[in-house]
Design an enzyme around this catalytic site. Structure first.
Site, short mmCIF file in Angstrom:
data_model
loop_
_atom_site.label_atom_id
_atom_site.label_comp_id
_atom_site.label_asym_id
_atom_site.label_seq_id
_atom_site.Cartn_x
_atom_site.Cartn_y
_atom_site.Cartn_z
N HIS A 291 -3.14 6.73 3.47
CA HIS A 291 -2.08 5.80 3.92
C HIS A 291 -0.68 6.31 3.60
CE1 HIS A 291 -1.46 1.26 5.00
NE2 HIS A 291 -0.98 2.10 5.92
N CYS B 1 0.78 -1.25 0.00
CA CYS B 1 0.00 0.00 0.00
C CYS B 1 0.81 1.29 0.00
CB CYS B 1 -0.96 -0.01 1.18
SG CYS B 1 -2.19 -1.33 1.10
#
Length: 475
Positions: free
Chosen positions: A130, A80
């Protein structure tokens, strides 16, 4: 004589006016809007247009038929946070230090939103971020938003129903119901509003699904797979068959839900008459093993982890007929290509390539390989379950990787598309492995990657990790 002089002055006056008009017209040409939509953990193999007969993705199939879709789109660091940092900055992870989840992308980095804002764009980011460290629900101040003004995000959440987000007014709010649907509705409203403006806009929509938990999509999409006998990839071990079928039913339900929201976005673009002058991208940060080779999640170089969908539609430049490309697209190419398609000057320090002319057939495709790297294994691929540092490449025919001990993997993806036979010890492939090693070395040299143990990079960047090499985080 007077008549000749008069005609000369008249011609010069007309030429001068034409040049001024041409200059004004060029200044008035509106740069393309950019809508960049990406899911979390959607592997390349889980799409109808890619040949999957189980998953229902009619709207993405249609998008692929109207744009350019890539069969060799590779996530350079398939996990991610590293992907997101590379997508926004166009720089390799060792240049930003963002090679682990839950570390912060420095606010001084030049990136997607900042560059477009300087070029006169309105900028928006909706969904999963993120990129702001290890407090996944914390407030993210404006100076750490990388140039995005319209802001409705949470650093990270995998609770897809009634999840939280920080709004433009800096207050913690909640998406009502399935968050991807609510986020899409908000994105559509943003498109509707921006379509009235003279300024171009850029919108990044970052969905959390189909990342686990797999069984939380809206019921109407789960029902699509209720009585379906899901077909598995041949590299799923027999003992994991039933578990994998259950996972895939939920995973595909998420995929079908997101697919329906692609239609909502495309309808909004068409309804507001901005289709021709809008770059519309659909992709994912990385894939998901889902028990192929007995493995789960990501960070790996296997096809299920490293290969992602990538579709780009831009009728004004690319036409309206679908086209398949086998170009070895990687994460680092995304920013320079978006800028190149938009006619924006590309910063010299980017590590990828503007492939616009390759897509248009104006430049030869001479790329031989695309890098995949794990700088430091962590989290769902920690060392005790087989995680390791590696550097590897994917070509149009092979996958090759080495770890710190030497050559590790070699697959002939033409003869063995499910990567069932590691050929690294096969004497018949020694010449091939040597050639691939040379390509890998060239790529590592280009990116100044010395391929050191992960610990060396953790110490260099001052990251705090636990005993497994993972950054501890708080929900």
């Amino acid at each position: 004589m007077k008549n000749i002089t008069y005609l000369l002055f008249l011609c010069l006056f007309i030429i001068s006016c034409n040049k001024k008009i041409e200059k004004v017209n060029q200044n008035e040409i509106k740069k393309p809007n950019i809508i960049y939509v990406f899911a979390d953990q959607w592997r390349a193999q889980s799409l109808g247009y890619a040949g999957n007969l189980d998953v229902k993705t009619p709207n993405l199939d249609k998008l692929a038929s109207e744009g350019v879709y890539f069969t060799n789109a590779v996530s350079t660091s398939p996990v991610c946070t590293p992907y997101r940092a590379m997508m926004l900055t166009g720089q390799y992870v060792l240049k930003t230090g963002v090679f682990l989840n839950d570390v912060r992308l420095g606010p001084d980095n030049n990136s997607f939103g900042k560059i477009l804002k300087e070029e006169g764009y309105n900028t928006a980011y909706i969904g999963k971020w993120h990129l702001d460290g290890n407090e996944r629900s914390a407030y993210i101040p404006k100076e750490r938003r990388q140039g995005f003004d319209y802001w409705k995000t949470l650093n990270c959440s995998h609770s897809y129903n009634n999840s939280n987000y920080w709004g433009n007014d800096d207050k913690l709010k909640q998406w009502k119901g399935y968050d991807a649907k609510a986020q899409t509705k908000d994105a559509v409203a943003y498109i509707e509003e921006q379509a009235k403006s003279e300024k171009p806009f850029s919108l990044v929509l970052s969905w959390g699904p189909p990342h686990a938990p797999y069984q939380t999509a809206p019921k109407e999409f789960q029902d699509l797979y209720k009585n379906v006998d899901i077909q598995l990839r041949p590299n799923v071990p027999e003992k994991l068959v039933e578990r994998t079928k259950k996972i895939l039913k939920g995973y595909y339900a998420h995929c079908s839900a997101l697919d329906s929201y692609i239609k909502e976005l495309q309808d909004a673009v068409k309804r507001n008459n901005i289709e021709d002058n809008t770059i519309f991208v659909f992709t994912s940060d990385h894939g998901d093993m889902i028990n192929s080779h007995g493995e789960m999640k990501k960070q790996k170089i296997y096809e299920e982890s490293a290969k992602v969908p990538f579709i780009v539609k831009y009728p004004a430049l690319l036409g309206k007929e679908g086209k398949k490309s086998d170009f070895l697209l990687n994460t680092l190419d995304i920013l320079p290509t978006m800028l190149g398609m938009s006619g924006i000057k590309i910063p010299k320090n980017l590590d990828g390539e503007n492939i616009t002319d390759i897509i248009l057939g104006k430049k030869q495709d001479d790329r031989k390989a695309s890098l995949v790297a794990c700088i430091q294994p962590f989290g769902q691929w920690k060392r005790k379950i087989g995680g390791k540092e590696f550097r590897g490449i994917i070509t149009k025919t092979h996958t090759y990787a080495r770890d710190l001990d030497g050559e590790w993997l070699l697959f002939d993806n033409v003869k063995d598309p499910y990567q069932l036979n590691n050929l690294i010890e096969n004497p018949d492939y020694k010449v091939v492995s040597k050639e691939l090693e040379i390509l890998l070395e060239e790529e590592l040299n280009r990116l100044d990657d010395e391929f050191l143990p992960g610990k060396a990079y953790i110490e260099k960047w001052g990251h705090t990790v636990d005993s497994t090499g993972t950054v501890p985080f708080k929900w």
